[in-house]
Design a protein around this motif. Structure first.
Motif, mmCIF file in Angstrom:
data_model
loop_
_atom_site.group_PDB
_atom_site.id
_atom_site.type_symbol
_atom_site.label_atom_id
_atom_site.label_comp_id
_atom_site.label_asym_id
_atom_site.label_seq_id
_atom_site.Cartn_x
_atom_site.Cartn_y
_atom_site.Cartn_z
ATOM 1 N N VAL A 242 0.864 -1.179 0.000
ATOM 2 C CA VAL A 242 0.000 0.000 0.000
ATOM 3 C C VAL A 242 0.903 1.232 0.000
ATOM 4 O O VAL A 242 2.127 1.121 0.097
ATOM 5 C CB VAL A 242 -0.958 -0.001 1.218
ATOM 6 N N ARG A 243 0.309 2.412 -0.085
ATOM 7 C CA ARG A 243 1.109 3.636 -0.032
ATOM 8 C C ARG A 243 1.854 3.704 1.303
ATOM 9 O O ARG A 243 1.346 3.246 2.332
ATOM 10 C CB ARG A 243 0.216 4.866 -0.175
ATOM 11 N N ALA B 189 -2.254 -4.457 7.929
ATOM 12 C CA ALA B 189 -1.118 -5.370 8.060
ATOM 13 C C ALA B 189 -0.584 -5.747 6.674
ATOM 14 O O ALA B 189 -1.345 -5.790 5.699
ATOM 15 C CB ALA B 189 -1.539 -6.628 8.804
ATOM 16 N N PRO B 190 0.696 -6.027 6.583
ATOM 17 C CA PRO B 190 1.246 -6.483 5.307
ATOM 18 C C PRO B 190 0.629 -7.835 4.920
ATOM 19 O O PRO B 190 0.186 -8.605 5.776
ATOM 20 C CB PRO B 190 2.741 -6.615 5.564
ATOM 21 N N VAL B 191 0.621 -8.114 3.638
ATOM 22 C CA VAL B 191 0.023 -9.355 3.135
ATOM 23 C C VAL B 191 0.652 -10.581 3.799
ATOM 24 O O VAL B 191 -0.050 -11.531 4.134
ATOM 25 C CB VAL B 191 0.139 -9.423 1.601
ATOM 26 N N VAL B 192 1.946 -10.553 4.034
ATOM 27 C CA VAL B 192 2.603 -11.726 4.617
ATOM 28 C C VAL B 192 2.025 -12.051 6.002
ATOM 29 O O VAL B 192 1.846 -13.217 6.346
ATOM 30 C CB VAL B 192 4.146 -11.553 4.638
ATOM 31 N N PHE C 271 -5.099 -7.251 -2.500
ATOM 32 C CA PHE C 271 -5.235 -8.470 -1.708
ATOM 33 C C PHE C 271 -6.401 -8.248 -0.763
ATOM 34 O O PHE C 271 -6.580 -7.155 -0.212
ATOM 35 C CB PHE C 271 -3.949 -8.714 -0.908
ATOM 36 N N LEU C 272 -7.194 -9.283 -0.573
ATOM 37 C CA LEU C 272 -8.230 -9.223 0.449
ATOM 38 C C LEU C 272 -8.195 -10.506 1.253
ATOM 39 O O LEU C 272 -7.712 -11.540 0.782
ATOM 40 C CB LEU C 272 -9.625 -9.001 -0.166
ATOM 41 N N ALA D 241 -2.854 -2.005 -3.911
ATOM 42 C CA ALA D 241 -1.494 -1.567 -4.231
ATOM 43 C C ALA D 241 -1.433 -0.050 -4.403
ATOM 44 O O ALA D 241 -2.371 0.572 -4.903
ATOM 45 C CB ALA D 241 -1.003 -2.266 -5.497
ATOM 46 N N ALA D 242 -0.329 0.516 -3.995
ATOM 47 C CA ALA D 242 -0.142 1.971 -3.990
ATOM 48 C C ALA D 242 -0.524 2.620 -5.312
ATOM 49 O O ALA D 242 -1.268 3.592 -5.342
ATOM 50 C CB ALA D 242 1.303 2.306 -3.627
#
Length: 158
Positions: free
Chosen positions: A23-24, A32-35, A62-63, A90-91
């Protein structure tokens, strides 16, 4: 959107696309980050529904949804809820309809499973996504989850 976006399960073939999604920078504290989401999905396999949002072969978001969780967490299961757990667009892809597509996709899956409401949470404040969710028809419930506001979308009225 340049074409019709689609959701895909996270697989070995697209794992790197998912994990690399960002994300930006000014939004990093909001989601939270995707990981981390994928780690949570791993430990909650019956509840979590992680999906990569693709436009053609480009990862745009991502959702992660959840289904039929005991919202109160007291074991009584008197308040089962389903909803949107995470949303990362995504940013460079924000403002193109992918967030709306994600929410609509989760709503469709909840309806398919027999549900009638979609619950989500967001960080309050000017820099948070409250305006986005309210614009889609979510209404605050008056509850909080940690430091986050809780909102719901009635799927039976749409």
């Amino acid at each position: 959107m340049t074409s019709a976006p689609r959701l895909e399960k996270i697989t070995p073939d697209n794992l790197d696309l998912a994990v690399d999604l960002r994300v930006r920078p000014d939004q990093g504290h909001l989601v939270a980050p995707v990981v981390k989401s994928l780690a949570e999905a791993y430990v909650h396999p019956g509840t979590a529904w992680p999906r990569l949002i693709l436009d053609q072969d480009r990862a745009v978001g991502f959702l992660m949804a959840f289904f039929d969780i005991d919202w109160a967490g007291d074991g009584t299961t008197t308040d089962l809820r389903s909803g949107l757990w995470r949303l990362n667009i995504a940013a460079g892809e924000q403002g193109r309809g992918y967030g709306r597509f994600a929410v609509e996709s989760v709503a469709a899956e909840i309806r398919r499973r027999g549900g009638g409401r979609l619950t989500t949470t967001w960080h309050p404040g000017e820099d948070g996504p409250e305006g986005f969710y309210l614009g889609l028809g979510f209404r605050p419930t008056g509850e909080t989850s940690g430091s986050q506001m809780v909102g719901e979308l009635n799927l039976r009225q749409e």
